[in-house]
Design an enzyme around this catalytic site. Sequence first.
Site, PDB file in Angstrom:
ATOM      1  N   ASP A  13       5.011  -1.389   5.532  1.00 25.03           N
ATOM      2  CA  ASP A  13       4.783  -0.796   6.849  1.00 25.03           C
ATOM      3  C   ASP A  13       5.067   0.702   6.878  1.00 25.03           C
ATOM      4  OD1 ASP A  13       4.118  -3.325   7.840  1.00 25.03           O
ATOM      5  OD2 ASP A  13       6.238  -3.792   8.144  1.00 25.03           O
ATOM      6  N   LYS A  16       0.482   2.911   5.045  1.00 26.64           N
ATOM      7  CA  LYS A  16      -0.486   3.008   3.935  1.00 26.64           C
ATOM      8  C   LYS A  16      -1.922   2.925   4.431  1.00 26.64           C
ATOM      9  CE  LYS A  16       1.519  -0.590   2.167  1.00 26.64           C
ATOM     10  NZ  LYS A  16       2.703  -0.737   3.019  1.00 26.64           N
ATOM     11  N   GLY A  40      -0.548  -5.836   6.810  1.00 23.20           N
ATOM     12  CA  GLY A  40      -1.076  -5.509   8.134  1.00 23.20           C
ATOM     13  C   GLY A  40      -1.255  -4.010   8.172  1.00 23.20           C
ATOM     14  N   HIS A  41      -2.465  -3.543   7.914  1.00 23.97           N
ATOM     15  CA  HIS A  41      -2.705  -2.103   7.818  1.00 23.97           C
ATOM     16  C   HIS A  41      -3.425  -1.629   9.069  1.00 23.97           C
ATOM     17  CE1 HIS A  41      -2.157  -2.191   3.172  1.00 23.97           C
ATOM     18  NE2 HIS A  41      -1.120  -2.596   3.839  1.00 23.97           N
ATOM     19  N   GLN A 224       2.303  -3.988   1.022  1.00 19.53           N
ATOM     20  CA  GLN A 224       3.767  -4.131   0.967  1.00 19.53           C
ATOM     21  C   GLN A 224       4.376  -2.813   0.453  1.00 19.53           C
ATOM     22  OE1 GLN A 224       1.852  -7.050  -0.559  1.00 19.53           O
ATOM     23  NE2 GLN A 224       1.703  -7.432   1.614  1.00 19.53           N
TER      24      GLN A 224
END
Length: 428
Positions: A13, A16, A40-41, A224
């Site tokens: 988080d 990225k 979760g991007h 990650q």
Amino acid sequence: MSSVVVVGTQWGDEGKGKITNALCSDADLVVRFQGGANAGHTVSLDGVPIVFHLLPSGISVPGIQNIIGPGVVIDPIALAAEITGVTERGVEVGENFLIDVGAHMVLPYHKAIEAAEERARGDSAIGTTHRGIGPAYADRCARDGIPIGALAAFDEFRRRFEETVGRKNEHLVRLYGEEPLDARALLEQLRPVALSLAGYLADTPEILRAAIREDRNVLFEGAQGTLLDVTFGTYPFVTSSSTTAGGVATGTGVPPSLIGEVIGITKAYTTRVGAGPFPTEVTDDTARMIQERGAERGATTGRARRCGWLDIVALRYSIAVNGIKRIIVTKLDVLDSFETIKVCVAYEIDGSRTDRFPRTADELRRVHPVYVEIPGWMSSTAEARQESELPPPALAYLKQICKLADVDICSVSVGAKGEAIVEFTSIF
Ligand code: IMO
Ligand code: MG
């Protein structure tokens, strides 16, 4: 060198997705090399956030070839749903997207087994995202997995799937007292999914190697963070893949000799979702302020993220593991209203000071952070687009990070929108 790896230097988080998306103006290909739908991007699309879990963050940028490499584990049902969802937002997913045939699948039994295992762990649960990541990678290593290319011959896949569900049901029922899964019903769900994904399947490693040889710009998008790496992270509170730069070679088929610079993405403070040691965690008003201002809630699970100060010991470790020379600092604006900002410069363990990042979670749990306090800037950085527009104490904070971590900063993100970036040096 035309290939750049973007890796998180913390526990995920770090931003990225936003940075990958922003770098797309100079990239030709964007490639995911590990992880799965646990990522979760969040990217800003026409000013509105959109979250990518499996799709590379270049998918919303026209002209970019997006690839899911063989090191990723793909939940085909989740991917098909994600494609439908982003298509509804006007994002085109067609020839600009390829899935490597060798990427293993996360199948419904992986998620069922993970849920049962996490329950059985009780107080020692890892706090996973429940996306079936661990069991899918475990099956791949145990030579019991199914690569996504198998969907192309559905009858053969059906045979393998039914046989595997039979065995996994034994596991679920006998070991965990769960209900068995209904292979037939699941196959009904998987058949249309297989059809919808078939057109994207490809043999991608040579496409990538050729692109790099031809000097096209390739961006490897990590998921990650370094401290969640299965080997170098805070085991067992990690994810099940190689999140670090080394994972690019094994996760894409691009040899180390063709991998260029590794850029670290570092949030101006630290967060962590799930269980595990976190030396600079704070739980008072400061944490609430960071959580609110930074909207620190998991993009995949909606869980509130644990928050704390920047940890230079951990950052130096990540820099060493990945071979990082330059970082991009994100979410600087979240610190805009702090009078003072703390930075952890060393740990104290059993009464002695150290700058070594422990290799076990148990040891990391025992360290106490040694802080320096830095004056805050108490003004908004959100509109800054050039170095000269950053308040001097904010620049001093960034310089201090460079000095302490022995690294250069190539840009700083000051908000969720794509243009909210102060660039110092260009990437490609
Ligand atoms: P992005 O790419 C933050 C964490 C989970 C849990 C541990 C193991 O958005 O940075 P898993 O489901 O992977 O087996 O869970 O890893 N985790 C993440 N934390 N960001 C992520 O992805 C994460 N993906 C997994 O919370 O602690
Ligand atoms: Mg995320």
